[in-house]
Design a protein around this motif. Structure first.
Motif, PDB file in Angstrom:
ATOM      1  N   GLU A 156       0.800  -1.225   0.000  1.00  0.00           N
ATOM      2  CA  GLU A 156       0.000   0.000   0.000  1.00  0.00           C
ATOM      3  C   GLU A 156       0.832   1.274   0.000  1.00  0.00           C
ATOM      4  OE1 GLU A 156      -2.298   0.719   3.522  1.00  0.00           O
ATOM      5  OE2 GLU A 156      -0.812  -0.243   4.806  1.00  0.00           O
ATOM      6  N   GLY A 157       2.146   1.166   0.240  1.00  0.00           N
ATOM      7  CA  GLY A 157       2.974   2.360   0.223  1.00  0.00           C
ATOM      8  C   GLY A 157       3.264   2.906   1.603  1.00  0.00           C
ATOM      9  N   VAL A 158       3.748   4.161   1.634  1.00  0.00           N
ATOM     10  CA  VAL A 158       4.240   4.777   2.860  1.00  0.00           C
ATOM     11  C   VAL A 158       3.165   4.923   3.924  1.00  0.00           C
ATOM     12  CG1 VAL A 158       5.337   6.846   3.811  1.00  0.00           C
ATOM     13  CG2 VAL A 158       6.034   5.993   1.580  1.00  0.00           C
ATOM     14  N   SER A 159       1.925   5.074   3.527  1.00  0.00           N
ATOM     15  CA  SER A 159       0.852   5.351   4.493  1.00  0.00           C
ATOM     16  C   SER A 159       0.753   4.301   5.599  1.00  0.00           C
ATOM     17  CB  SER A 159      -0.494   5.450   3.770  1.00  0.00           C
ATOM     18  OG  SER A 159      -0.829   4.217   3.153  1.00  0.00           O
ATOM     19  N   SER A 160       1.002   3.046   5.266  1.00  0.00           N
ATOM     20  CA  SER A 160       1.003   1.944   6.250  1.00  0.00           C
ATOM     21  C   SER A 160      -0.285   1.880   7.061  1.00  0.00           C
ATOM     22  CB  SER A 160       2.199   2.089   7.213  1.00  0.00           C
ATOM     23  OG  SER A 160       3.409   2.184   6.522  1.00  0.00           O
ATOM     24  N   VAL A 161      -1.407   2.195   6.437  1.00  0.00           N
ATOM     25  CA  VAL A 161      -2.678   2.273   7.155  1.00  0.00           C
ATOM     26  C   VAL A 161      -3.062   0.938   7.770  1.00  0.00           C
ATOM     27  CG1 VAL A 161      -5.163   2.666   6.910  1.00  0.00           C
ATOM     28  CG2 VAL A 161      -3.532   4.214   5.808  1.00  0.00           C
ATOM     29  N   ILE A 162      -3.002  -0.127   6.981  1.00  0.00           N
ATOM     30  CA  ILE A 162      -3.499  -1.398   7.502  1.00  0.00           C
ATOM     31  C   ILE A 162      -2.548  -1.983   8.543  1.00  0.00           C
ATOM     32  CG2 ILE A 162      -4.844  -1.894   5.433  1.00  0.00           C
ATOM     33  CD1 ILE A 162      -2.762  -3.880   4.566  1.00  0.00           C
ATOM     34  N   LEU A 163      -1.257  -1.692   8.428  1.00  0.00           N
ATOM     35  CA  LEU A 163      -0.328  -2.159   9.456  1.00  0.00           C
ATOM     36  C   LEU A 163      -0.610  -1.464  10.785  1.00  0.00           C
ATOM     37  CD1 LEU A 163       3.118  -2.357   7.592  1.00  0.00           C
ATOM     38  CD2 LEU A 163       1.550  -4.218   8.148  1.00  0.00           C
ATOM     39  N   LYS A 164      -0.853  -0.158  10.719  1.00  0.00           N
ATOM     40  CA  LYS A 164      -1.140   0.595  11.946  1.00  0.00           C
ATOM     41  C   LYS A 164      -2.436   0.112  12.585  1.00  0.00           C
ATOM     42  CE  LYS A 164       1.132   4.797  10.256  1.00  0.00           C
ATOM     43  NZ  LYS A 164       0.900   6.166   9.747  1.00  0.00           N
ATOM     44  N   LYS A 165      -3.461  -0.087  11.763  1.00  0.00           N
ATOM     45  CA  LYS A 165      -4.742  -0.531  12.311  1.00  0.00           C
ATOM     46  C   LYS A 165      -4.636  -1.910  12.939  1.00  0.00           C
ATOM     47  CE  LYS A 165      -8.092   2.144   9.642  1.00  0.00           C
ATOM     48  NZ  LYS A 165      -9.283   2.065   8.754  1.00  0.00           N
ATOM     49  N   GLU A 174       4.153  -3.411  13.426  1.00  0.00           N
ATOM     50  CA  GLU A 174       5.211  -2.412  13.293  1.00  0.00           C
ATOM     51  C   GLU A 174       5.263  -1.877  11.865  1.00  0.00           C
ATOM     52  OE1 GLU A 174       8.879  -3.138  16.028  1.00  0.00           O
ATOM     53  OE2 GLU A 174       8.313  -5.081  15.201  1.00  0.00           O
ATOM     54  N   SER A 175       5.263  -0.552  11.752  1.00  0.00           N
ATOM     55  CA  SER A 175       5.356   0.091  10.438  1.00  0.00           C
ATOM     56  C   SER A 175       6.605   0.963  10.411  1.00  0.00           C
ATOM     57  CB  SER A 175       4.107   0.926  10.158  1.00  0.00           C
ATOM     58  OG  SER A 175       3.931   1.926  11.147  1.00  0.00           O
ATOM     59  N   LEU A 176       6.804   1.705   9.345  1.00  0.00           N
ATOM     60  CA  LEU A 176       8.034   2.476   9.196  1.00  0.00           C
ATOM     61  C   LEU A 176       8.099   3.635  10.183  1.00  0.00           C
ATOM     62  CD1 LEU A 176       7.398   5.323   7.434  1.00  0.00           C
ATOM     63  CD2 LEU A 176       7.055   3.645   5.645  1.00  0.00           C
ATOM     64  N   ASP A 177       9.309   4.062  10.459  1.00  0.00           N
ATOM     65  CA  ASP A 177       9.569   5.166  11.374  1.00  0.00           C
ATOM     66  C   ASP A 177       9.378   6.481  10.621  1.00  0.00           C
ATOM     67  OD1 ASP A 177      10.491   7.043  13.136  1.00  0.00           O
ATOM     68  OD2 ASP A 177      12.511   6.217  13.334  1.00  0.00           O
ATOM     69  N   HIS A 178       8.290   7.187  10.924  1.00  0.00           N
ATOM     70  CA  HIS A 178       7.979   8.392  10.149  1.00  0.00           C
ATOM     71  C   HIS A 178       8.925   9.551  10.458  1.00  0.00           C
ATOM     72  CE1 HIS A 178       4.349   7.415   7.787  1.00  0.00           C
ATOM     73  NE2 HIS A 178       4.215   6.471   8.688  1.00  0.00           N
ATOM     74  N   ALA A 224       7.247  -1.488   3.357  1.00  0.00           N
ATOM     75  CA  ALA A 224       8.332  -2.132   4.102  1.00  0.00           C
ATOM     76  C   ALA A 224       9.559  -1.239   4.195  1.00  0.00           C
ATOM     77  CB  ALA A 224       8.718  -3.450   3.434  1.00  0.00           C
ATOM     78  N   SER A 225       9.484  -0.048   3.596  1.00  0.00           N
ATOM     79  CA  SER A 225      10.606   0.893   3.530  1.00  0.00           C
ATOM     80  C   SER A 225      11.827   0.263   2.871  1.00  0.00           C
ATOM     81  CB  SER A 225      10.969   1.416   4.926  1.00  0.00           C
ATOM     82  OG  SER A 225      11.815   2.550   4.846  1.00  0.00           O
ATOM     83  N   GLN A 226      11.587  -0.473   1.789  1.00  0.00           N
ATOM     84  CA  GLN A 226      12.679  -1.061   0.997  1.00  0.00           C
ATOM     85  C   GLN A 226      13.149  -0.039  -0.034  1.00  0.00           C
ATOM     86  OE1 GLN A 226      10.259  -4.392  -0.085  1.00  0.00           O
ATOM     87  NE2 GLN A 226      11.140  -5.758   1.470  1.00  0.00           N
ATOM     88  N   VAL A 227      13.653   1.063   0.493  1.00  0.00           N
ATOM     89  CA  VAL A 227      13.998   2.250  -0.292  1.00  0.00           C
ATOM     90  C   VAL A 227      15.437   2.648   0.019  1.00  0.00           C
ATOM     91  CG1 VAL A 227      13.457   4.697  -0.675  1.00  0.00           C
ATOM     92  CG2 VAL A 227      11.611   3.053  -0.271  1.00  0.00           C
TER      93      VAL A 227
END
Length: 396
Positions: free
Chosen positions: A146-155, A159-163, A272-275
């Motif tokens: 889904e990209g940077v938003s990480s909405v479903i991981l947060k809900k 653990e999601s990316l460190d903003h 996954a922040s594979q950037v």
């Protein structure tokens, strides 16, 4: 989840191996809105089996890059033949979606995934919202792209990316670009115009250009206007230009999230922040990881095993491929952010004096920068430059 490049490529890979795949995309059309410049490494595309791309997808090809310091000093790396290209991101995304569709993937457009469906600790599908109506879509496994938003991981409380490591980018298209080499990308370094990242000018045909920057503080739009108006080099090239299109997007630079797999769930790409923390490039690395995800999905279906223990092979494989690169680039990004503008001026000047362009042309890889640096350390000039760079990064 997500019909961008990583969602489509993981779906394509799994479908070609025999899986029945559905892609849920919240927008009504693939590739809209666009999210980046679409500047890609040709060798990376070749390794993914995506080169050559359809001619209408590729905008320009480039033989190298010119770096500019805050005061206007420059250093160029030029290859004998094209090494990168820019793509029309809408058409690129559509191209990958078409390949996936031909392989049997079903696209559900206008379907926003709002949460995961879980049962006994396993992800068993997603809750989608289509035209205001919610429904459960069940599956054996879910890939979160889904990209940077990480909405479903947060809900889901995962653990999601460190903003705090995310920079905010602005990307515009301009007209009336002057005094540039059409086959060279331009990168502008320094905290005065792009704190925490850099600015860029990427020529297009007919005098147009892709121009942008990212910043870890303040309003990127204001920094861009300052860059176009005041930079000693860029202001001359963009003095008569007008912005004809603009977009904004966040870029994660902190390296991968702590864990990219759970019971019945894999996480790929920006989610996954594979950037790359140095350049912010995420398409090639994301696609490499997405291909691995598609392969692991097939293996899990074959074994009927969707446990964390089994799916951990996804993370093991992608880390074996790019884990060192993400870690080394993250350390390099931290040092870059510590450099003063005066220090950047000195390093660019030193690169030119030591003829580092010859070393990089011989040993460099535009995607695998960490491995390139190790190869380049055999050259005395690289060692001198690295020592100076490390020393400068700790002086404020």
């Amino acid at each position: 989840v997500g019909g961008g490049p990583c969602g489509s490529f993981s779906a394509l890979t799994a479908a070609k191996l025999g899986a029945k795949v559905a892609v849920c995309e919240e927008h009504e059309s693939i590739g809209i809105p666009t999210h980046c410049t679409g500047h890609l490494n040709l060798n990376g595309l070749k390794s993914l089996g995506l080169h050559p791309l359809p001619k209408n997808v590729v905008e320009s090809e480039f033989r190298g890059v010119t770096f500019y310091s805050p005061s206007g000093k420059e250093f160029s790396i030029k290859f004998d033949s094209p090494v990168t290209c820019t793509v029309n991101r809408e058409l690129f995304d559509k191209c990958l979606a078409n390949l996936a569709t031909e392989a049997g993937v079903e696209y559900r457009l206008g379907s926003r995934v709002e949460s995961l469906v879980s049962e006994n600790g396993f992800v068993k599908g997603v809750v989608i919202n289509h035209e205001g109506f919610k429904k459960n879509l069940f599956s054996k496994i879910v890939i979160d792209a889904e990209g940077v938003s990480s909405v479903i991981l947060k809900k889901a409380g995962l653990e999601s990316l460190d903003h705090s490591t995310v920079v905010n980018a602005i990307h515009v298209e301009t007209d009336k670009l002057n005094n540039v080499e059409g086959d060279m990308v331009e990168v502008y370094l320094g905290g005065k115009y792009a704190p925490g990242f850099f600015a860029w000018i990427i020529p297009k045909k007919e005098g147009r250009a892709k121009v942008g920057l990212a910043t870890n503080v303040g309003n990127p739009r204001r920094y861009l206007h300052k860059f176009m108006r005041d930079h000693p080099i860029a202001s001359v090239k963009l003095g008569k230009s007008k912005i004809v299109r603009q977009s904004f997007h966040p870029i994660p630079l902190g390296g991968s999230i702590p864990k990219t797999y759970y019971h019945g769930l894999l996480i790929v790409g920006d989610a996954a922040s594979q950037v790359k923390p140095t350049t912010g490039g995420g398409v090639i690395f994301g696609l490499l990881c997405s291909r691995i995800a598609g392969e692991v999905v097939h293996e899990a279906i074959t074994k009927n095993d969707f446990s964390e223990e089994f799916l951990s092979r996804y993370e093991n494989r992608w880390k074996a491929l790019i884990g060192f690169e993400l870690a080394s680039m993250r350390r390099l990004r931290i040092m870059l952010n510590r450099l003063s503008d005066r220090g950047i001026d000195k390093i660019i000047e030193l690169c030119a004096r030591l003829e580092m362009d010859r070393v990089f042309v011989r040993h460099g890889d535009l995607d695998f920068e960490g491995a390139s640096l190790i190869r380049m350390l055999g050259h005395p000039a690289t060692f001198v430059l690295l020592l100076y760079f490390i020393f400068s990064s700790f002086i404020h």
